[in-house]
Design a protein around this motif. Structure first.
Motif, PDB file in Angstrom:
ATOM      1  N   SER A   1      22.798 -20.501  20.443  1.00  0.00           N
ATOM      2  CA  SER A   1      22.605 -20.318  19.053  1.00  0.00           C
ATOM      3  C   SER A   1      21.588 -19.235  18.749  1.00  0.00           C
ATOM      4  CB  SER A   1      21.936 -21.636  18.443  1.00  0.00           C
ATOM      5  OG  SER A   1      22.966 -22.896  18.642  1.00  0.00           O
ATOM      6  N   LYS A   2      20.842 -18.934  19.796  1.00  0.00           N
ATOM      7  CA  LYS A   2      19.531 -17.865  19.551  1.00  0.00           C
ATOM      8  C   LYS A   2      20.018 -16.672  20.126  1.00  0.00           C
ATOM      9  CE  LYS A   2      16.111 -21.449  19.113  1.00  0.00           C
ATOM     10  NZ  LYS A   2      15.119 -22.372  19.656  1.00  0.00           N
ATOM     11  N   CYS A   3      21.403 -16.566  20.450  1.00  0.00           N
ATOM     12  CA  CYS A   3      21.886 -15.175  21.341  1.00  0.00           C
ATOM     13  C   CYS A   3      21.950 -14.124  19.984  1.00  0.00           C
ATOM     14  CB  CYS A   3      22.928 -15.398  22.000  1.00  0.00           C
ATOM     15  SG  CYS A   3      23.623 -14.100  22.869  1.00  0.00           S
ATOM     16  N   ILE A   4      21.359 -12.969  20.414  1.00  0.00           N
ATOM     17  CA  ILE A   4      21.960 -11.927  19.442  1.00  0.00           C
ATOM     18  C   ILE A   4      22.934 -11.016  20.052  1.00  0.00           C
ATOM     19  CG2 ILE A   4      19.574 -11.966  18.114  1.00  0.00           C
ATOM     20  CD1 ILE A   4      18.878  -9.554  19.787  1.00  0.00           C
ATOM     21  N   VAL A   5      23.553 -11.473  21.129  1.00  0.00           N
ATOM     22  CA  VAL A   5      24.662 -10.594  21.717  1.00  0.00           C
ATOM     23  C   VAL A   5      24.303  -9.174  21.941  1.00  0.00           C
ATOM     24  CG1 VAL A   5      27.099 -10.140  21.712  1.00  0.00           C
ATOM     25  CG2 VAL A   5      26.158 -12.186  20.124  1.00  0.00           C
ATOM     26  N   CYS A   6      23.128  -9.129  22.495  1.00  0.00           N
ATOM     27  CA  CYS A   6      22.636  -7.740  22.873  1.00  0.00           C
ATOM     28  C   CYS A   6      23.077  -7.306  24.223  1.00  0.00           C
ATOM     29  CB  CYS A   6      21.147  -7.476  22.836  1.00  0.00           C
ATOM     30  SG  CYS A   6      20.382  -8.588  24.015  1.00  0.00           S
ATOM     31  N   SER A   7      23.720  -8.203  24.821  1.00  0.00           N
ATOM     32  CA  SER A   7      24.327  -7.940  26.263  1.00  0.00           C
ATOM     33  C   SER A   7      23.086  -7.675  27.454  1.00  0.00           C
ATOM     34  CB  SER A   7      25.434  -6.872  26.393  1.00  0.00           C
ATOM     35  OG  SER A   7      26.490  -7.053  25.652  1.00  0.00           O
ATOM     36  N   ARG A   8      21.971  -7.676  27.059  1.00  0.00           N
ATOM     37  CA  ARG A   8      20.905  -7.532  27.974  1.00  0.00           C
ATOM     38  C   ARG A   8      21.141  -8.405  29.301  1.00  0.00           C
ATOM     39  NH1 ARG A   8      15.201  -6.144  24.871  1.00  0.00           N
ATOM     40  NH2 ARG A   8      14.461  -6.885  26.733  1.00  0.00           N
ATOM     41  N   CYS A   9      21.545  -9.670  28.997  1.00  0.00           N
ATOM     42  CA  CYS A   9      21.619 -10.658  30.295  1.00  0.00           C
ATOM     43  C   CYS A   9      22.730 -10.038  31.007  1.00  0.00           C
ATOM     44  CB  CYS A   9      21.593 -11.885  29.558  1.00  0.00           C
ATOM     45  SG  CYS A   9      23.098 -12.327  28.411  1.00  0.00           S
ATOM     46  N   VAL A  10      23.750  -9.687  30.441  1.00  0.00           N
ATOM     47  CA  VAL A  10      24.962  -9.370  30.927  1.00  0.00           C
ATOM     48  C   VAL A  10      25.061  -8.120  31.896  1.00  0.00           C
ATOM     49  CG1 VAL A  10      27.469  -8.642  30.667  1.00  0.00           C
ATOM     50  CG2 VAL A  10      26.486 -10.412  29.394  1.00  0.00           C
ATOM     51  N   ARG A  11      24.066  -7.130  31.381  1.00  0.00           N
ATOM     52  CA  ARG A  11      23.940  -5.880  32.133  1.00  0.00           C
ATOM     53  C   ARG A  11      22.889  -6.052  33.327  1.00  0.00           C
ATOM     54  NH1 ARG A  11      21.617  -2.088  28.149  1.00  0.00           N
ATOM     55  NH2 ARG A  11      21.176  -3.926  26.578  1.00  0.00           N
ATOM     56  N   ALA A  12      21.720  -7.179  32.934  1.00  0.00           N
ATOM     57  CA  ALA A  12      21.020  -7.418  33.705  1.00  0.00           C
ATOM     58  C   ALA A  12      21.489  -8.051  35.023  1.00  0.00           C
ATOM     59  CB  ALA A  12      19.981  -8.477  33.593  1.00  0.00           C
ATOM     60  N   CYS A  13      22.555  -8.921  35.080  1.00  0.00           N
ATOM     61  CA  CYS A  13      23.275  -9.493  35.905  1.00  0.00           C
ATOM     62  C   CYS A  13      24.291  -8.354  36.463  1.00  0.00           C
ATOM     63  CB  CYS A  13      24.290 -10.592  35.463  1.00  0.00           C
ATOM     64  SG  CYS A  13      24.889 -11.611  36.846  1.00  0.00           S
ATOM     65  N   GLU A  14      24.522  -7.286  35.906  1.00  0.00           N
ATOM     66  CA  GLU A  14      25.338  -6.148  36.856  1.00  0.00           C
ATOM     67  C   GLU A  14      24.642  -5.240  37.156  1.00  0.00           C
ATOM     68  OE1 GLU A  14      27.905  -5.121  33.597  1.00  0.00           O
ATOM     69  OE2 GLU A  14      29.126  -6.724  33.399  1.00  0.00           O
ATOM     70  N   GLU A  15      23.705  -4.686  36.415  1.00  0.00           N
ATOM     71  CA  GLU A  15      22.896  -3.463  36.935  1.00  0.00           C
ATOM     72  C   GLU A  15      21.800  -3.823  37.923  1.00  0.00           C
ATOM     73  OE1 GLU A  15      21.794  -0.659  34.053  1.00  0.00           O
ATOM     74  OE2 GLU A  15      23.500  -1.378  32.712  1.00  0.00           O
ATOM     75  N   VAL A  16      21.054  -4.861  37.630  1.00  0.00           N
ATOM     76  CA  VAL A  16      19.743  -5.161  38.360  1.00  0.00           C
ATOM     77  C   VAL A  16      20.236  -6.124  39.622  1.00  0.00           C
ATOM     78  CG1 VAL A  16      17.612  -6.211  38.168  1.00  0.00           C
ATOM     79  CG2 VAL A  16      18.424  -5.022  36.083  1.00  0.00           C
TER      80      VAL A  16
ATOM     81  N   VAL B   1      17.215 -13.733  32.133  1.00  0.00           N
ATOM     82  CA  VAL B   1      15.997 -14.457  31.461  1.00  0.00           C
ATOM     83  C   VAL B   1      14.974 -13.654  31.025  1.00  0.00           C
ATOM     84  CG1 VAL B   1      14.546 -16.659  31.520  1.00  0.00           C
ATOM     85  CG2 VAL B   1      16.595 -16.782  32.494  1.00  0.00           C
ATOM     86  N   GLN B   2      14.676 -12.998  32.143  1.00  0.00           N
ATOM     87  CA  GLN B   2      13.844 -11.906  32.147  1.00  0.00           C
ATOM     88  C   GLN B   2      14.365 -10.825  30.847  1.00  0.00           C
ATOM     89  OE1 GLN B   2      13.215  -9.648  35.658  1.00  0.00           O
ATOM     90  NE2 GLN B   2      11.372  -8.725  34.853  1.00  0.00           N
ATOM     91  N   ALA B   3      15.399 -10.641  30.878  1.00  0.00           N
ATOM     92  CA  ALA B   3      16.008  -9.460  29.938  1.00  0.00           C
ATOM     93  C   ALA B   3      16.111  -9.824  28.500  1.00  0.00           C
ATOM     94  CB  ALA B   3      17.150  -9.204  30.452  1.00  0.00           C
ATOM     95  N   CYS B   4      16.263 -11.262  28.493  1.00  0.00           N
ATOM     96  CA  CYS B   4      16.651 -11.922  27.211  1.00  0.00           C
ATOM     97  C   CYS B   4      15.606 -11.409  26.107  1.00  0.00           C
ATOM     98  CB  CYS B   4      16.901 -13.418  27.148  1.00  0.00           C
ATOM     99  SG  CYS B   4      17.261 -14.059  25.551  1.00  0.00           S
ATOM    100  N   PRO B   5      15.924 -11.126  25.198  1.00  0.00           N
ATOM    101  CA  PRO B   5      14.657 -10.652  23.880  1.00  0.00           C
ATOM    102  C   PRO B   5      14.369 -11.791  23.130  1.00  0.00           C
ATOM    103  CG  PRO B   5      16.798  -9.804  23.167  1.00  0.00           C
ATOM    104  CD  PRO B   5      17.020 -10.470  24.617  1.00  0.00           C
ATOM    105  N   THR B   6      15.116 -12.830  22.955  1.00  0.00           N
ATOM    106  CA  THR B   6      14.895 -14.044  22.223  1.00  0.00           C
ATOM    107  C   THR B   6      14.589 -15.454  23.152  1.00  0.00           C
ATOM    108  OG1 THR B   6      17.173 -14.991  21.944  1.00  0.00           O
ATOM    109  CG2 THR B   6      16.584 -13.098  20.423  1.00  0.00           C
ATOM    110  N   ALA B   7      14.720 -16.416  22.532  1.00  0.00           N
ATOM    111  CA  ALA B   7      14.789 -17.608  23.348  1.00  0.00           C
ATOM    112  C   ALA B   7      16.135 -18.209  23.690  1.00  0.00           C
ATOM    113  CB  ALA B   7      14.218 -18.984  22.485  1.00  0.00           C
ATOM    114  N   SER B   8      17.114 -17.259  23.708  1.00  0.00           N
ATOM    115  CA  SER B   8      18.375 -17.772  24.007  1.00  0.00           C
ATOM    116  C   SER B   8      18.477 -18.281  25.720  1.00  0.00           C
ATOM    117  CB  SER B   8      19.353 -16.530  23.849  1.00  0.00           C
ATOM    118  OG  SER B   8      20.780 -17.197  23.739  1.00  0.00           O
ATOM    119  N   LEU B   9      17.785 -17.201  26.536  1.00  0.00           N
ATOM    120  CA  LEU B   9      17.722 -17.631  27.875  1.00  0.00           C
ATOM    121  C   LEU B   9      16.277 -17.766  28.008  1.00  0.00           C
ATOM    122  CD1 LEU B   9      20.114 -15.199  29.361  1.00  0.00           C
ATOM    123  CD2 LEU B   9      20.324 -17.527  29.869  1.00  0.00           C
ATOM    124  N   ILE B  10      15.634 -19.056  28.432  1.00  0.00           N
ATOM    125  CA  ILE B  10      14.321 -19.186  28.396  1.00  0.00           C
ATOM    126  C   ILE B  10      14.079 -20.187  29.684  1.00  0.00           C
ATOM    127  CG2 ILE B  10      14.234 -21.020  26.746  1.00  0.00           C
ATOM    128  CD1 ILE B  10      11.610 -19.894  25.873  1.00  0.00           C
TER     129      ILE B  10
END
Lengths: 948, 530
Positions: free
Chosen positions: A166-181, A218-227
């Motif tokens: 519900s708090k996700c803004i679909v910025c894909s930072r988590c997806v990209r962190a999982c891939e790139e980092v 979790v580190q990449a998430c800009p909201t509380a979606s992953l906390i």
């Protein structure tokens, strides 16, 4: 250090081309490297462009559309994160028009976001909240009655963090962190458009997915979606202290984020040079053991191990320790006692323990757990190159073209480094894996080994020599390098040796079970594929020919000129956080700090002068010798700091017998570990969170450990050692570990430039750090080998005496798993057990079929040393004829099975090869039952009478 | 007797297969061709006679005898002499409808491979210069000069370069790509081979939407049969998976790479860092298919036709409520009115034309008052619209333009890849605004939409958006909602990552500006095309 978020420039630094461009941003002229994004340029010059999808740990993405700017002469409003700076460009980042556009975008975001900020776990630590403020959003004219993604169920399956879609803004930072980092590719965006959702694997929950819980998302998430659950429970942090992880040898640095005196979370530090802002499930999340109820906080003593423990004061415990050691020495002689330093403790603590033994015990009976892991590395690399350590820093892997991984499973054992390696592999570097098992590196998303050489355990030397055979006979060696850097005659002797037909890939194929063509192709690739870098682990060292294997590796690197620059080298992946440091600090019975032999008169004189005693010129006992001497009745007292030899050392029966034969075993540890079952004095230890000091990681990097909370047991470990030393009549007056490091620096040439003020200023130093190398040494042997000429050593393959036969037809090899660390004393006391609640025996389907075993069946695992029972995991990761297990759980005691065969040069145990039989089981082995009873009895603590 | 019957998907949909079978049963030698491109005469049968090919159409399976004896009422004479065809300038579609699409002999007989031969006789730079000189611009819609794009790829240092053909023809009312692939596949292959020579590429991909099974089949067969002629250049077809957004070039590249079709940010340009990170020419079918003519006949021959900076011809596609729907290739400069009324013959329903949408679902709506506009990239841009892929959809006076504006938002919501915020959230909010506007306007403001056209409630969150609960706490007045719609369109137009979100405001705002009465406005809005 107070709490402030680390600066985020939005996009990573440009790849250096040497060129720079000058542009104007908001009227200010700036010159920056070519390829820098406008966003980063603005940030570096003190500006701030709103952003949500951009973060400087990953490539720009351009999805949030908050960072739009105006560029003179260009149409529209380019996104500053994806637009590179250009010569003469004139950029405006703050105009009325941009404000209007940014507000328009933010208004859309907030139209699909729950407005429960006051009760949200990320309140005050939320980028969406910050940016909404930054763009001045005051009204959401769309109302809140339209379509939303709110009200979706939370995924709380991961023990450490929650996912609230519900708090996700679909910025894909988590997806990209999982891939790139991280490089796991566990996350994706499912669905399209307004229905786009973050999804672990294919619509699974996080725990059930491919997720390895590294925390990057979790580190990449800009909201509380992953906390982090801990943030939800404790609240947002108010201060942070940078410290170094106490798990593996990668040496990740973390910000320990605190709220008052409470640790809220560990967040990988972006400036950490070993981890570059990344982490794994252990360092990031598995620190709860520090507050676990099993921790022993009061000293305890007892007359015999059959008695329950009795809690005593520190004074009594220390006095008793000193008097027992002195009593034993009086009765059995100076050399009847010794000690074991801990690769988990700090350099300073380790130094003090060996000092206590050499200065206070008056002998050299000191050893360390490196004995059972990387002692062959120390010996082998010292013989060939002249330094008992790896040649590179971790960054070097990003310059490698061919990566040869031997007997190491970095994705489990050294996960943060593995992520770097995988990143390089995705950029196109080639990979060769030499391992009996099909480890994750052999094939996982976007990584596939060019060659997998699944050799039979115990045939490393034959395999490496066969590769050398190909390189020499096909003239793929680097003659110029060898002539300049090595002894040519030694090379030709070695070349003649490896060229013999009996050492060809074809000749050894029956031994190793690996196709000769594949070996030849791998050798050619390593020799000719550009920068060749070798990374190896305990699959190399823990063999009867461990030292020979290390030297065979060094031979390969020298022959191909792959030493002495970035991107190449020979790199042992060290197991424990400070195993490099423990070795550096003089933990071996034959060496002072800096690997100087105790028989060397000048070195001894240096220490004798500093310590005011005369020192023994005879090397002391190694751990296995101490145990042997104990059963022989000549070794009677042992001080063990932070190591659980009963569980970790081979042939548990023998270890137990040795310990039982001693009169005083002192264990200093966090928990009543397995060794403590045989102890008479227990001194509670402190965790890495509770003390100051330094750790040295696998790349020789010395990093600070900083106290973030007071020791629960009252003293840091170095203070306890000092108390014991002083009770034994020494006169130590250290007030802070910095003073210990000063002493180390004064007495150790390779550490001469290492002082706390420099570590504070520079973050870390890689030894040697001295006048010759004032800034430390990221890459070794650049202008020549430390020993002078690199030495080619002839490595004849000698099969181990441990052989399969009718009684024991399978070969057992042991290893580690991502979620657990070493004997599991720490990780078993965290929620990491969610992933790996027990040790399992990996067995190939054909071997399982032959024995009528199914996945999950209880099986008896038996060797000539002993037997245990555990459950089977039927998998093709292991080849037929090979079985595999981990040794994280004392209930299994995998080391009941391993034998006392060991490396010819260093006594490093042959954990990796044990002939075994596997059969169906209907219950625990006799040993397991007896041991469980013994442990239960031995762990009793008598109720405190006085305190009632 | 030899007869020619189209096997184009549109012709087949109109019964061409049955007709072809009937002629074959009657003992005729039936040659299946592509379509000539005028659907009001399909199924079209052409009978080979000493005077040339005589056309009959439309023809049914029962008409064999009448056609063969020449008495059938729909006898058209020579097809190319019909007004619809006589007025065209068929550079690209010269062979389409004439030849057996898969016959190498037919293709070679009508100037096939001449362009490739000419190109291969020249240095790559000379080929690129010729394409630049022709003035050819990207026919996919963006109108970027093809030669300049090729120059960038030619100049890029790299081991591997790729030619990618965008055949994900997703715009409603467009079919030129499909017709060419089904009717003259070697023309596209030749164009790609020329491009490969020009930039130094070794391999090419044709990305075709899965809704075009005939085109996929035809292209695969044509690639196989012509492999020896274009070698060492190699080609393969990749099939789309139904996402409109994969027609956006970077999403298309992601899709070929096996990823989720999601738009990439630019830079880097695909010309420098495209497929698998390598320099890539990505062009529309029509751009690539125009190249053999340019190389064979010379840049001047192509550039001689056209208007302003729009050189050469455009295969215009007439669709919707139009009498003579079909493909009409003509030099730029013909007016919109000529295309709709003269070529297309007005509406099929016979009612007055009220609006035309040019350039697919993201194109602007134009009222007849703007029919003087010349077909030209710049003229259309200036008028607040775009040529796009040159699809023209005609509407009569029963159309509800508010409903069409809502449809534009709904289309964007359905096809958004979800990457950028303005498109992902904005399109759904746009539908909601339109619902509020349509609920409030006077019932007589416009014709009511056919309830059957409204989407059903079984569309997940989109349906939630369409049937959102009554708004509260916000200003729902017509003025406020119209103003919010304009602000939203501004955010989408200037904030979106790609043309899907960025162009959706074109149909919405053009409908609002030109047909304010359908949005409940009491008086025409003064500044129409701001």
């Amino acid at each position: 250090m107070s709490f402030s978020r680390e600066t985020d420039h939005g996009t990573p630094a440009a790849i250096a081309t040497g060129k720079s461009v000058t542009l104007t941003i908001d009227g200010q002229s700036v010159t920056l490297p070519e390829g820098t994004s406008i966003m980063r340029a603005a940030s570096l010059t003190g500006g701030s462009i709103p952003k949500l999808c951009a973060t400087d740990s990953m490539d720009s993405f351009g999805s949030c559309r908050l960072c739009l700017v105006e560029v003179e002469g260009r149409n529209g409003y380019p996104a500053s994160c994806t637009t590179p700076v250009a010569e003469g460009m004139v950029v405006r980042t703050q105009t009325e028009r941009l404000k209007q556009l940014r507000r328009g975008v933010m208004e859309l975001y907030i139209s699909d976001h729950p407005l429960d900020c006051l009760t949200c776990g990320a309140n005050g630590d939320c980028e969406l909240q910050d940016q909404a403020g930054a763009v001045g959003l005051r009204d959401v004219r769309y109302g809140y009655d339209g379509a939303t993604n709110m009200g979706q169920a939370k995924d709380q399956s991961n023990p450490y963090f929650d996912f609230d879609p519900s708090k996700c803004i679909v910025c894909s930072r988590c997806v990209r962190a999982c891939e790139e980092v991280q490089g796991t590719f566990a996350l994706t965006i499912e669905g399209m458009g307004f229905d786009s959702k973050v999804s672990p694997s294919q619509g699974e929950d996080f725990l059930g997915s491919e997720c390895v819980s590294c925390g990057a998302c979790v580190q990449a998430c800009p909201t509380a979606s992953l906390i982090e659950k801990s943030v939800v429970e404790v609240g947002t942090p108010d201060r942070a202290i940078v410290t170094t992880c106490a798990y593996c040898g990668v040496g990740c640095t973390f910000r320990a984020e605190m709220r008052g005196e409470e640790l809220v979370r560990m967040v990988p530090w972006k400036d950490g040079k070993a981890n570059r802002g990344h982490s794994c499930v252990k360092g990031r999340f598995a620190w709860g053991y520090a507050q676990h109820q099993d921790r022993i906080l009061n000293p305890m003593i007892r007359a015999s191990v059959s008695e329950p423990w009795r809690e005593v004061s520190w004074e009594e415990a220390i006095a008793h320790t000193a008097s027992e050691f002195r009593r034993i020495q009086g009765k059995y002689g100076t050399r009847s006692i010794g000690g074991i330093t801990s690769s988990r403790c700090t350099n300073e603590e380790t130094f003090l323990v060996q000092k206590l033994i050499r200065q206070g015990f008056g002998n050299n009976n000191v050893d360390t757990c490196a004995r059972v892991c990387h002692s062959p590395t120390g010996y082998g690399l010292s013989q060939t190159f002249g330094t008992s350590a790896g040649t590179q820093d971790f960054d070097s892997v990003m310059q490698a073209d061919v990566i040869l991984v031997i007997g190491a499973n970095p994705t489990d054992g050294h996960p943060v480094f593995a992520s770097r390696m995988k990143k390089r592999l995705r950029q196109g570097a080639k990979l060769i894996v030499m391992d009996p098992r099909r480890t994750d590196l052999v094939k996982s998303p976007h990584v596939e080994a060019e060659h997998h050489l699944p050799l039979r355990p115990g045939t490393n030397v034959a395999m490496l020599t066969a590769m050398a055979h190909v390189i020499v006979t096909e003239k793929l060696y680097d003659e110029a390098f060898i002539r300049e850097r090595c002894d040519w005659d030694e090379f030709t002797d070695w070349a003649d040796f490896v060229s013999e037909a009996v050492r060809s890939p074809e000749a050894i194929e029956p031994l190793t079970g690996v196709k000769a063509d594949e070996v030849r192709a791998a050798a050619r690739l390593y020799a000719t594929g550009g920068n060749g870098a070798i990374y190896y682990g305990l699959g190399v060292t823990e063999h009867s020919q461990g030292s020979s294997t290390v030297m065979a590796i060094a031979n390969l690197a020298m022959a191909t000129g792959n030493v002495g620059r970035e991107g190449v080298g020979v790199n042992p992946l060290r197991g424990q956080n400070n195993v490099q440091g423990a070795c550096d600090m003089g933990s071996f019975p034959h060496e002072f700090s800096g690997y100087r032999h105790v028989s060397d008169t000048a070195t001894r004189a240096l220490f004798e002068q500093a310590w005011g005693v005369s020192l023994d010129a005879e090397p002391g006992l190694r751990i296995p010798n101490m145990l042997d001497a104990a059963t022989d009745g000549t070794f009677k007292g042992l001080f063990v700091q932070g190591e659980d030899i009963l569980q970790s050392d081979p042939n548990t029966h023998h270890v137990a017998a040795g310990l039982a034969a001693m009169e005083c075993v002192v264990v200093q540890d966090l928990f009543l570990n397995e060794t403590a079952n045989y102890a008479h004095i227990f001194l509670p230890g402190s965790t890495f969170l509770e003390k100051d000091g330094t750790f040295t990681n696998a790349e020789r990097r010395i990093q600070r450990v900083r106290q973030v909370m007071a020791p629960l047991n009252g003293y840091a470990d170095w203070e306890i050692v000092q108390l014991v030393a002083n009770a034994m009549g020494l006169d130590w007056t250290y007030d802070h570990p910095a003073q210990i490091m000063d002493e180390i620096a004064a007495l150790t040439p390779t550490f001469a430039g290492v002082h706390y003020d420099r570590l504070e200023a520079e973050g870390s130093l890689q030894w040697p750090a001295n006048d010759a190398a004032p800034d430390g040494t990221p890459t070794m042997h650049i202008d020549g080998f430390v020993r002078g000429k690199g030495k080619f050593v002839v490595t004849d393959y000698v099969p181990t005496d441990e052989k399969t036969g009718p009684r024991f037809p399978l070969l057992l090899t042991t290893g580690r798993i991502l979620s657990h660390y070493n004997v599991g004393a720490q990780t078993r006391r965290t929620a990491n057990t969610a992933w790996h609640p027990e040790d399992r025996l990996e067995i190939h389907p054909s071997d399982a079929d032959n024995r009528g075993l199914k996945d999950g069946d209880w099986v008896t695992l038996r060797s000539r040393a002993g037997e245990t029972t555990l459950r089977a995991l039927v998998t093709e990761r292991v080849a037929p004829g090979v079985v595999y297990t981990t040794f994280h759980h004392p209930e299994t005691q995998a080391n009941v099975i391993t034998t006392d065969y060991s490396d010819w040069a260093t006594n490093c145990p042959e954990y990796k090869v044990t002939a075994v039989q596997v059969m169906a089981s209907n219950g625990p082995s006799d040993w397991q039952r007896d041991y469980a009873d013994q442990a239960r009895t031995s762990r009793r603590i008598a109720p405190l009478e006085a305190a009632e | 007797m030899r007869v020619f019957v189209s096997r184009d998907m549109a012709s087949v949909a109109l019964g061409a297969d049955d007709v072809a079978r009937a002629f074959a049963d009657a003992g005729c030698d039936v040659v299946r061709t592509g379509s000539r491109g005028l659907f009001s005469i399909e199924p079209l049968v052409e009978v080979e006679t000493d005077d040339g090919r005589i056309g009959f159409g439309p023809v049914g399976p029962g008409d064999v005898a009448a056609v063969l004896d020449g008495t059938h009422a729909t006898r058209l004479g020579k097809v190319e002499e019909l007004a619809f065809f006589a007025g065209q300038q068929r550079f690209t579609f010269a062979r389409c409808g004439v030849i057996d699409p898969l016959s190498l002999e037919d293709y070679a007989a009508l100037h096939g491979w001449q362009g490739l031969a000419a190109a291969r006789a020249q240095a790559p730079q000379a080929v690129v210069d010729t394409v630049k000189a022709s003035g050819l611009r990207g026919r996919g819609g963006a109108g970027f000069p093809t030669g300049i794009k090729w120059q960038t790829v030619l100049d890029a240092p790299a081991g591997d370069k790729f030619i990618v053909c965008n055949a994900d023809e997703g715009d409603s009312g467009t079919f030129a790509d499909r017709m060419l692939m089904e009717g003259d596949p070697y023309c596209l292959i030749e164009g790609m081979a020329i491009a490969a020579h020009a930039v130094g590429a070794g391999h090419g991909y044709i990305y075709i939407r899965s809704e075009y099974p005939f085109a996929i089949y035809t292209m695969r067969l044509a690639i196989e049969r012509s492999a020896h002629l274009v070698a060492p250049f190699t080609l393969e077809v990749r099939e789309g998976a139904g996402a409109y957004v994969c027609g956006e070039e970077t999403a298309l590249l992601d899709s070929i790479e096996g990823k989720r079709g999601q738009v990439r940010a630019k830079p880097p340009l695909p010309a420098l860092k495209g497929l698998f990170g390598q320099p890539t020419v990505i062009n529309n079918v029509l751009s690539l298919a125009a190249v053999p003519f340019i190389l064979a006949e010379g840049a001047d021959a192509y550039a001689a036709v056209g208007f302003g900076r729009s050189r050469g011809t455009m295969p215009v596609q007439l669709a919707g409520n139009v009498r003579h729907g079909g493909l009409y290739e003509i030099g730029f400069g013909i007016t919109l009115g000529e295309l709709v009324n003269d070529v297309g013959g007005g509406t099929a329903s016979g009612r007055p034309v009220r609006a035309v949408q040019v350039g697919g679902p993201l194109g602007a709506y134009f009222p007849p008052s703007m029919f003087h506009l010349p077909f030209d990239y710049e003229a259309f841009a200036q008028a607040g619209g775009l040529i796009g892929h040159a699809g023209i959809t005609v509407f009569d006076d029963s159309v509800d333009m508010a409903h069409m504006a809502r449809f534009a938002m709904e289309f964007c919501a359905a096809e958004s890849c979800g990457k950028c915020t303005p498109c992902r959230i904005g399109s759904t909010r746009g539908v909601e605004i339109m619902d509020r506007i349509m609920a409030q306007r006077a019932p007589s403001a416009a014709a009511q939409p056919d309830p059957g056209l409204l989407p059903s409630q079984e569309h997940g969150s989109l349906a939630k958006a369409l049937y959102s609960r009554a708004p509260s706490r916000i200003d729902t007045s017509l003025d406020a909602q119209t103003s919010l719609l304009r602000d939203l369109c501004d955010t989408m137009k200037y904030g979106s990552l790609c043309a899907l979100g960025g162009f959706t405001p074109y149909p919405v705002l053009s409908a609002l500006d030109h047909f304010p009465e359908d949005f409940g406005a009491r008086a025409p809005i003064k500044e129409a095309a701001e």
